[in-house]
Design a protein around this motif. Structure first.
Motif, PDB file in Angstrom:
ATOM      1  N   ARG A  68       0.883  -1.167   0.000  1.00  0.00           N
ATOM      2  CA  ARG A  68       0.000   0.000   0.000  1.00  0.00           C
ATOM      3  C   ARG A  68       0.918   1.213   0.000  1.00  0.00           C
ATOM      4  NH1 ARG A  68      -3.904   1.103   4.227  1.00  0.00           N
ATOM      5  NH2 ARG A  68      -4.931   2.279   2.576  1.00  0.00           N
ATOM      6  N   LEU A  69       0.770   2.050  -1.018  1.00  0.00           N
ATOM      7  CA  LEU A  69       1.664   3.193  -1.212  1.00  0.00           C
ATOM      8  C   LEU A  69       0.932   4.485  -0.894  1.00  0.00           C
ATOM      9  CD1 LEU A  69       4.316   4.460  -2.351  1.00  0.00           C
ATOM     10  CD2 LEU A  69       3.240   4.352  -4.620  1.00  0.00           C
ATOM     11  N   GLY A  70       1.560   5.326  -0.077  1.00  0.00           N
ATOM     12  CA  GLY A  70       1.005   6.641   0.237  1.00  0.00           C
ATOM     13  C   GLY A  70       1.890   7.735  -0.324  1.00  0.00           C
ATOM     14  N   LEU A  71       1.307   8.683  -1.032  1.00  0.00           N
ATOM     15  CA  LEU A  71       2.043   9.783  -1.647  1.00  0.00           C
ATOM     16  C   LEU A  71       1.562  11.104  -1.063  1.00  0.00           C
ATOM     17  CD1 LEU A  71       1.502   8.376  -5.210  1.00  0.00           C
ATOM     18  CD2 LEU A  71       3.763   8.606  -4.214  1.00  0.00           C
ATOM     19  N   ARG A  89       7.781  -3.310  -7.011  1.00  0.00           N
ATOM     20  CA  ARG A  89       6.736  -3.818  -6.128  1.00  0.00           C
ATOM     21  C   ARG A  89       5.382  -3.756  -6.823  1.00  0.00           C
ATOM     22  NH1 ARG A  89      10.587  -4.901  -3.579  1.00  0.00           N
ATOM     23  NH2 ARG A  89      10.944  -4.782  -1.315  1.00  0.00           N
ATOM     24  N   GLN A  90       4.546  -4.729  -6.525  1.00  0.00           N
ATOM     25  CA  GLN A  90       3.152  -4.640  -6.949  1.00  0.00           C
ATOM     26  C   GLN A  90       2.460  -3.628  -6.053  1.00  0.00           C
ATOM     27  OE1 GLN A  90       0.904  -8.276  -6.650  1.00  0.00           O
ATOM     28  NE2 GLN A  90      -1.040  -7.218  -6.876  1.00  0.00           N
ATOM     29  N   VAL A  91       1.901  -2.586  -6.658  1.00  0.00           N
ATOM     30  CA  VAL A  91       1.191  -1.562  -5.886  1.00  0.00           C
ATOM     31  C   VAL A  91      -0.265  -1.998  -5.775  1.00  0.00           C
ATOM     32  CG1 VAL A  91       0.566   0.877  -5.715  1.00  0.00           C
ATOM     33  CG2 VAL A  91       2.785   0.227  -6.671  1.00  0.00           C
ATOM     34  N   ARG A  92      -0.590  -2.557  -4.647  1.00  0.00           N
ATOM     35  CA  ARG A  92      -1.939  -3.087  -4.438  1.00  0.00           C
ATOM     36  C   ARG A  92      -2.958  -1.962  -4.347  1.00  0.00           C
ATOM     37  NH1 ARG A  92      -1.690  -6.360   0.639  1.00  0.00           N
ATOM     38  NH2 ARG A  92      -1.840  -4.324   1.627  1.00  0.00           N
ATOM     39  N   GLU A  93      -2.562  -0.866  -3.708  1.00  0.00           N
ATOM     40  CA  GLU A  93      -3.438   0.298  -3.541  1.00  0.00           C
ATOM     41  C   GLU A  93      -2.546   1.503  -3.273  1.00  0.00           C
ATOM     42  OE1 GLU A  93      -6.879   1.989  -0.513  1.00  0.00           O
ATOM     43  OE2 GLU A  93      -6.193  -0.085  -0.338  1.00  0.00           O
ATOM     44  N   ALA A  94      -2.984   2.662  -3.741  1.00  0.00           N
ATOM     45  CA  ALA A  94      -2.218   3.881  -3.489  1.00  0.00           C
ATOM     46  C   ALA A  94      -3.161   5.018  -3.145  1.00  0.00           C
ATOM     47  CB  ALA A  94      -1.377   4.250  -4.708  1.00  0.00           C
ATOM     48  N   THR A  95      -2.674   5.899  -2.297  1.00  0.00           N
ATOM     49  CA  THR A  95      -3.424   7.116  -1.965  1.00  0.00           C
ATOM     50  C   THR A  95      -2.512   8.305  -2.202  1.00  0.00           C
ATOM     51  OG1 THR A  95      -2.759   6.956   0.361  1.00  0.00           O
ATOM     52  CG2 THR A  95      -4.880   5.996  -0.233  1.00  0.00           C
ATOM     53  N   VAL A  96      -3.110   9.459  -2.498  1.00  0.00           N
ATOM     54  CA  VAL A  96      -2.337  10.673  -2.726  1.00  0.00           C
ATOM     55  C   VAL A  96      -3.045  11.850  -2.069  1.00  0.00           C
ATOM     56  CG1 VAL A  96      -3.452  11.085  -4.979  1.00  0.00           C
ATOM     57  CG2 VAL A  96      -1.243  12.144  -4.465  1.00  0.00           C
ATOM     58  N   ALA A 125      -2.818  14.666   4.601  1.00  0.00           N
ATOM     59  CA  ALA A 125      -1.565  13.912   4.548  1.00  0.00           C
ATOM     60  C   ALA A 125      -1.610  12.705   5.478  1.00  0.00           C
ATOM     61  CB  ALA A 125      -0.397  14.823   4.912  1.00  0.00           C
ATOM     62  N   GLU A 126      -2.279  12.854   6.605  1.00  0.00           N
ATOM     63  CA  GLU A 126      -2.351  11.744   7.559  1.00  0.00           C
ATOM     64  C   GLU A 126      -2.997  10.520   6.925  1.00  0.00           C
ATOM     65  OE1 GLU A 126      -3.761  10.796  12.149  1.00  0.00           O
ATOM     66  OE2 GLU A 126      -4.181  12.747  11.245  1.00  0.00           O
ATOM     67  N   GLU A 127      -4.030  10.732   6.107  1.00  0.00           N
ATOM     68  CA  GLU A 127      -4.687   9.618   5.433  1.00  0.00           C
ATOM     69  C   GLU A 127      -3.760   8.935   4.427  1.00  0.00           C
ATOM     70  OE1 GLU A 127      -9.123  10.384   4.421  1.00  0.00           O
ATOM     71  OE2 GLU A 127      -8.183  12.377   4.510  1.00  0.00           O
ATOM     72  N   ALA A 128      -2.806   9.688   3.888  1.00  0.00           N
ATOM     73  CA  ALA A 128      -1.872   9.124   2.913  1.00  0.00           C
ATOM     74  C   ALA A 128      -0.652   8.498   3.571  1.00  0.00           C
ATOM     75  CB  ALA A 128      -1.425  10.211   1.936  1.00  0.00           C
ATOM     76  N   VAL A 129      -0.549   8.615   4.887  1.00  0.00           N
ATOM     77  CA  VAL A 129       0.626   8.105   5.595  1.00  0.00           C
ATOM     78  C   VAL A 129       0.291   6.915   6.487  1.00  0.00           C
ATOM     79  CG1 VAL A 129       2.403   8.676   7.301  1.00  0.00           C
ATOM     80  CG2 VAL A 129       1.792  10.341   5.530  1.00  0.00           C
ATOM     81  N   TRP A 150       2.849   9.083  12.910  1.00  0.00           N
ATOM     82  CA  TRP A 150       1.971   8.524  11.883  1.00  0.00           C
ATOM     83  C   TRP A 150       2.623   7.320  11.194  1.00  0.00           C
ATOM     84  CZ3 TRP A 150       0.368  13.557   8.787  1.00  0.00           C
ATOM     85  CH2 TRP A 150      -0.394  14.379   9.629  1.00  0.00           C
ATOM     86  N   ILE A 151       3.931   7.213  11.301  1.00  0.00           N
ATOM     87  CA  ILE A 151       4.662   6.147  10.615  1.00  0.00           C
ATOM     88  C   ILE A 151       4.617   4.881  11.460  1.00  0.00           C
ATOM     89  CG2 ILE A 151       6.857   5.475   9.597  1.00  0.00           C
ATOM     90  CD1 ILE A 151       5.590   7.899   8.265  1.00  0.00           C
TER      91      ILE A 151
END
Length: 251
Positions: A68-71, A89-96, A125-129, A150-151
């Motif tokens: 799961r990638l966060g941008l 990596r296979q990006v299963r889901e991403a948020t930006v 940003a918190e939702e993307a992290v 948040w990490i």
């Protein structure tokens, strides 16, 4: 900045605004005059090579498997990080998330259309992290765009924006939570006009990890951070590789 491999001597010139970047690559062994191999002007190779190095860091330091990638940020640097990370990596889901929500929405649409990656625009940003395996901070912010807590354990984070004591997109407290601090150039990180926010004696060279000279991640719950400083000379290597690929495709 000059860059050299066994067969290529190159020169990168940055003239005027950032958009007017030029790279000259010449087939020039040290023993002789050689000949010009390629000339690229106003190229996107700078952002692409930064994305590529970021993806190498993800491959070396992030936990294996789909992510799961966060941008945080929706500009060119965020785009090329996503573009390159797909190769490792296979990006299963991403948020930006972006300061201007419409830019995050446009980024998400473009990623779906051009890269085939499902990206969801979020409001903060918190939702993307939070709860992401890999997080990329690609902003020009001079103050932190996320909090250190948040990490989550096991996360890999790449930071591309400002990282000095007076201007930093990530909080200095992140160093206290990180188990491994990587950079693509210890020399460049130490040559900032003011001190880096992360302790120099804790920074590890990404190349040394790749060569097996030192260790990176050694536990699934470790937090790893990659501090990208650019390595501008690598644009010469990118130009040479593109030239070779073009020749192969034409033959």
């Amino acid at each position: 900045m000059a860059g050299r491999s066994t067969h290529v001597l190159g020169l990168r010139l940055a003239l005027g605004p950032a958009r007017d970047r030029h790279i000259r690559s010449a087939d020039q062994p040290l023993e002789g005059a050689g000949s010009r191999r390629a000339l690229t002007a106003r190229s996107s190779s700078g952002a692409r090579r930064t994305g590529g190095i970021g993806a190498v860091a993800v491959d070396a330091a992030a936990n294996p498997g789909p992510i799961r990638l966060g941008l945080v940020g929706a500009g060119t640097q965020a785009w090329t990080q996503l573009w390159a990370i797909r190769a490792v990596r296979q990006v299963r889901e991403a948020t930006v998330a972006a300061r201007r929500p419409e830019r995050a929405e446009a980024f998400a649409r473009r990623a779906t259309e051009e890269l085939g990656v499902r990206v969801r625009a979020v409001h903060t940003a918190e939702e993307a992290v939070r709860d992401h395996d890999v997080v990329v901070a690609a902003t020009n912010s001079t103050s932190p765009v996320r909090e250190a807590d948040w990490i989550a354990p096991g996360t890999h984070l790449t930071t591309l924006g400002p990282k000095t004591v007076s201007r930093h997109e990530v909080p200095p407290a992140l160093a206290d939570r990180a188990d491994v601090l990587l950079t693509d150039s210890l020399a460049q990180a130490a040559d900032y006009s003011e001190p880096h926010i992360f302790p120099a004696n804790r920074m590890v060279d990404l190349g040394a990890v790749l060569a097996g000279a030192t260790t990176g991640r050694n536990s699934p719950r470790q937090i790893t951070v990659f501090c990208s400083v650019g390595l501008a000379g690598t644009e010469v290597a990118v130009a040479a590789a593109l030239w070779k690929a073009t020749r192969r495709n034409r033959s």
